[in-house]
Motif scaffolding. Structure first.
Motif, PDB file in Angstrom:
ATOM      1  N   SER A 284      21.200  24.224  26.661  1.00  0.00           N
ATOM      2  CA  SER A 284      21.420  25.048  25.471  1.00  0.00           C
ATOM      3  C   SER A 284      20.151  24.940  24.649  1.00  0.00           C
ATOM      4  O   SER A 284      20.093  24.250  23.644  1.00  0.00           O
ATOM      5  CB  SER A 284      22.640  24.529  24.706  1.00  0.00           C
ATOM      6  OG  SER A 284      22.777  25.217  23.492  1.00  0.00           O
TER       7      SER A 284
ATOM      8  N   VAL B 199      24.960  14.508  24.623  1.00  0.00           N
ATOM      9  CA  VAL B 199      24.246  15.718  24.220  1.00  0.00           C
ATOM     10  C   VAL B 199      22.879  15.253  23.725  1.00  0.00           C
ATOM     11  O   VAL B 199      22.790  14.320  22.917  1.00  0.00           O
ATOM     12  CB  VAL B 199      24.992  16.491  23.112  1.00  0.00           C
ATOM     13  CG1 VAL B 199      24.168  17.674  22.628  1.00  0.00           C
ATOM     14  CG2 VAL B 199      26.353  16.961  23.609  1.00  0.00           C
TER      15      VAL B 199
ATOM     16  N   ALA C 162      30.420  21.449  24.924  1.00  0.00           N
ATOM     17  CA  ALA C 162      30.797  20.040  25.057  1.00  0.00           C
ATOM     18  C   ALA C 162      32.311  19.904  24.884  1.00  0.00           C
ATOM     19  O   ALA C 162      32.992  19.215  25.647  1.00  0.00           O
ATOM     20  CB  ALA C 162      30.054  19.198  24.023  1.00  0.00           C
TER      21      ALA C 162
ATOM     22  N   ILE D 186      24.473  17.530  28.385  1.00  0.00           N
ATOM     23  CA  ILE D 186      24.067  18.789  27.766  1.00  0.00           C
ATOM     24  C   ILE D 186      22.734  18.590  27.072  1.00  0.00           C
ATOM     25  O   ILE D 186      22.580  17.656  26.265  1.00  0.00           O
ATOM     26  CB  ILE D 186      25.137  19.285  26.770  1.00  0.00           C
ATOM     27  CG1 ILE D 186      26.460  19.522  27.516  1.00  0.00           C
ATOM     28  CG2 ILE D 186      24.671  20.558  26.062  1.00  0.00           C
ATOM     29  CD1 ILE D 186      27.627  19.900  26.636  1.00  0.00           C
TER      30      ILE D 186
ATOM     31  N   VAL E   8      32.015  14.556  29.148  1.00  0.00           N
ATOM     32  CA  VAL E   8      30.680  14.881  28.637  1.00  0.00           C
ATOM     33  C   VAL E   8      30.022  13.580  28.192  1.00  0.00           C
ATOM     34  O   VAL E   8      30.482  12.925  27.262  1.00  0.00           O
ATOM     35  CB  VAL E   8      30.741  15.904  27.482  1.00  0.00           C
ATOM     36  CG1 VAL E   8      29.341  16.203  26.967  1.00  0.00           C
ATOM     37  CG2 VAL E   8      31.420  17.183  27.934  1.00  0.00           C
TER      38      VAL E   8
ATOM     39  N   LEU F  61      23.966  21.044  31.509  1.00  0.00           N
ATOM     40  CA  LEU F  61      24.017  22.329  30.800  1.00  0.00           C
ATOM     41  C   LEU F  61      22.813  22.424  29.876  1.00  0.00           C
ATOM     42  O   LEU F  61      22.480  21.460  29.180  1.00  0.00           O
ATOM     43  CB  LEU F  61      25.304  22.465  29.980  1.00  0.00           C
ATOM     44  CG  LEU F  61      26.635  22.414  30.710  1.00  0.00           C
ATOM     45  CD1 LEU F  61      27.759  22.802  29.753  1.00  0.00           C
ATOM     46  CD2 LEU F  61      26.640  23.314  31.923  1.00  0.00           C
TER      47      LEU F  61
ATOM     48  N   GLY G  24      25.774  24.828  22.960  1.00  0.00           N
ATOM     49  CA  GLY G  24      25.840  23.529  23.624  1.00  0.00           C
ATOM     50  C   GLY G  24      26.974  22.682  23.078  1.00  0.00           C
ATOM     51  O   GLY G  24      27.726  22.058  23.841  1.00  0.00           O
TER      52      GLY G  24
ATOM     53  N   ALA H 194      24.166  27.021  29.132  1.00  0.00           N
ATOM     54  CA  ALA H 194      25.479  26.771  28.522  1.00  0.00           C
ATOM     55  C   ALA H 194      26.336  28.035  28.518  1.00  0.00           C
ATOM     56  O   ALA H 194      27.541  27.995  28.761  1.00  0.00           O
ATOM     57  CB  ALA H 194      25.299  26.237  27.105  1.00  0.00           C
TER      58      ALA H 194
END
Lengths: 421, 122
Positions: free
Chosen positions: A253, A183, A170, A159, A180, A251, A166, A139
């Motif tokens: 994180s 997550v 986003a 993510i 996005v 990504l 993170g 991230a």
């Protein structure tokens, strides 16, 4: 070989504050070594606001917070070198750095503050199956590419990890026109701040899946999607719950690790819990005259705490050079229990200095209605009542002069978490 | 009925706001008065500080970071971002320089949050 009384490794928030702390104690022969082309460290790419609420009572962006410290360092004419990467610190305090300007640089220091921050846990550390296609970033790397270099990182993003970076990313990716899609968080709770969950995810209807992880990355040249599954109580993926999310970017994180290669190289004793050095109340490591502060010591969530801790470390380094403090005393170990994972400092010196000590700590789970108690031989000498403590928020406990006196005259010292009521 | 997570402290109370009568909002689930105020503000007029980046020509880096100097209405976030992206700046840009004055007629300026000097300006 050149000589400096104090060498500070790192020109981010910790290094800058350490330099100012040392200056305040009257030290002038200071050199900050920074590997990037500008001072300020990670704050330069953290363009969101919310920094400095504790210190300045206003919400600043990362670059603004950094510039206040940089300005002070420049005003005091504290010397620094940019583009200088420290590659080694020896037991006898010879700092080896490389830079385009100086080539190989050897500096004999009388004291060293390690303020080199942390790095992101990479993909390799979490073992996700799939090919090594483009489109997978940590991230923070994506943050740098977007915020500093102005590059577009991806269009459809998943993510993994709901830590603050993170969450912040986003929102950033959404602002940059990307979609996005989700997550994912392995744990049943987020280590990020509520404020970020609300303002970075909920504001834009980005779904957050707790107890979920990525089990496979699809795509050969570029990410084409990820397979996601729910995890059981042992954090093992349950494959019957697996589903696919098409995306071109993933990504990560998934945690930060103190960057302690230099400390390890010179034999500084490290903590297995924090991955940072074990320090006393002066932030001095097991190697006399070598200090640590900031994210290299333990990962912080608020930069304000980094600055405060680093200023103290810088002051201590100056006081050490002025022969006002030493590590020449019996060490009292600070034990932790009841859900407290660690405290910094981890040890206290049995001497006649009863200056107040701020203990910083993290808990291992979410606990409600608790108190954090500092016990000396079973007797409470300081306490703090909390409605809630979470792993994502560092807790502090201040031991005032009288409490410090009792610690230093006591045998067993412990910081405990206790349920109330 | 609106459901919110309070951001005033780590407790993160799940607050419900009965907005059937906007003149008389009923807040429940909060643990303290700060939560009630937060919830009412969120339902009546949510505001955010918007932070983003703007391209700079001839600078030592490609992008300058910026923010709305005060919070603006949440519904305007993407309009504000478009205004910022439409700008073309020339280095040097200094922290505090106004990039978009009175963005979207809010009375709030978008200002630079870092200094980007000209390339080779030292």
């Amino acid at each position: 070989m050149i000589h400096h009384e104090l060498v500070i490794v790192g020109g981010g928030p910790a290094g800058l504050a350490a330099a100012l702390g040392a200056y305040e104690e009257g030290l002038r022969d200071i050199l900050i070594l920074e590997r990037e082309d500008q001072l300020g460290g990670i704050l330069n790419q953290c363009i969101h606001n919310g920094f400095g609420l504790h210190t300045f009572k206003e919400e600043l962006t990362g670059p603004e917070y950094a510039s206040r410290f940089i300005r002070e360092v420049l005003e005091r004419k504290i010397p620094y070198k940019l583009g200088a990467t420290v590659i080694d610190v020896s037991k006898d305090k010879v700092v080896t750095a490389v830079s385009q300007e100086d080539g190989l640089l050897l500096i004999q220091a009388d004291a060293i503050v390690l303020a080199c921050g942390c790095r992101e846990r990479p993909r390799g550390a979490i073992n996700i199956a799939g090919s090594r296609c483009a489109g997978i970033y940590s991230a923070g790397t994506a943050q740098k590419l977007v915020n500093i270099d102005g590059l577009k990182v991806g269009n459809e993003v998943v993510i993994l990890g709901s830590g603050d970076i993170g969450l912040i990313m986003a929102r950033r990716m959404t602002f940059e026109g990307a979609k996005v899609k989700a997550v994912l968080e392995l744990m049943p709770y987020s280590s990020g701040l509520n404020r970020n969950i609300v303002q970075c995810l909920n504001d834009f209807d980005i779904p957050l899946y707790f107890s979920h992880t990525v089990v496979r990355i699809h795509g050969k040249d570029r990410v084409e999607g990820v397979t996601v599954a729910k995890v059981d109580d042992h954090l093992s993926p349950m494959m019957d719950t697996a589903f696919e999310i098409p995306c071109d970017t993933l990504l990560l994180s998934v945690g930060l690790l103190p960057e302690n290669e230099l400390a390890r190289g010179c034999g500084v004793e490290l903590s297995r819990v924090t991955s940072g050095a074990i320090v006393d109340e002066n932030m001095m490591t097991s190697l006399e005259g070598v200090f640590e502060c900031g994210n290299v010591l333990h990962v912080h969530d608020l930069v304000d705490f980094v600055s405060e801790e680093a200023r103290n470390a810088g002051r201590s380094a100056a006081r050490y050079l002025h022969k006002e403090i030493s590590s020449d005393a019996e060490e009292i170990e600070i034990k932790t229990s009841g859900g407290i994972r660690y405290s910094v400092p981890q040890k206290i010196l049995r001497n006649g200095d009863f200056s107040p000590i701020q203990f910083k700590m993290r808990v291992n789970n979410v606990y409600k209605n608790v108190e954090i108690v500092l016990l000396v031989d079973g007797e409470p000498v300081a306490r703090k009542i909390k409605q809630i403590v979470t792993p994502g928020e560092m807790e502090t406990l201040l031991a005032k002069e009288e409490s410090v006196r009792r610690i230093k005259e006591g045998k067993e010292v412990e910081i405990a978490l206790r349920r109330r009521g | 009925m609106r459901e919110l997570i309070c951001i005033c402290c780590p407790l993160g109370c799940h607050i419900k706001v009965d907005d059937s009568d906007m003149a008389d909002l009923k807040v429940s689930g909060n643990s303290c008065p700060r939560g009630a105020k937060y919830a009412k503000d969120e339902v009546t007029c949510p505001k955010r500080v918007v932070t983003s980046i703007c391209p700079v020509e001839g600078g030592e880096i490609q992008m300058v970071s910026c923010k709305t100097k005060d919070s603006v209405e949440k519904r305007l976030i993407f309009d504000v971002l478009r205004e910022i992206r439409g700008k073309r700046l020339l280095a040097p840009v200094h922290e505090g320089d106004v990039i978009v004055p009175d963005v979207m007629g809010t009375g709030v300026d978008v200002v630079a949050t870092k200094t980007v000097l000209r390339r080779n300006d030292g």
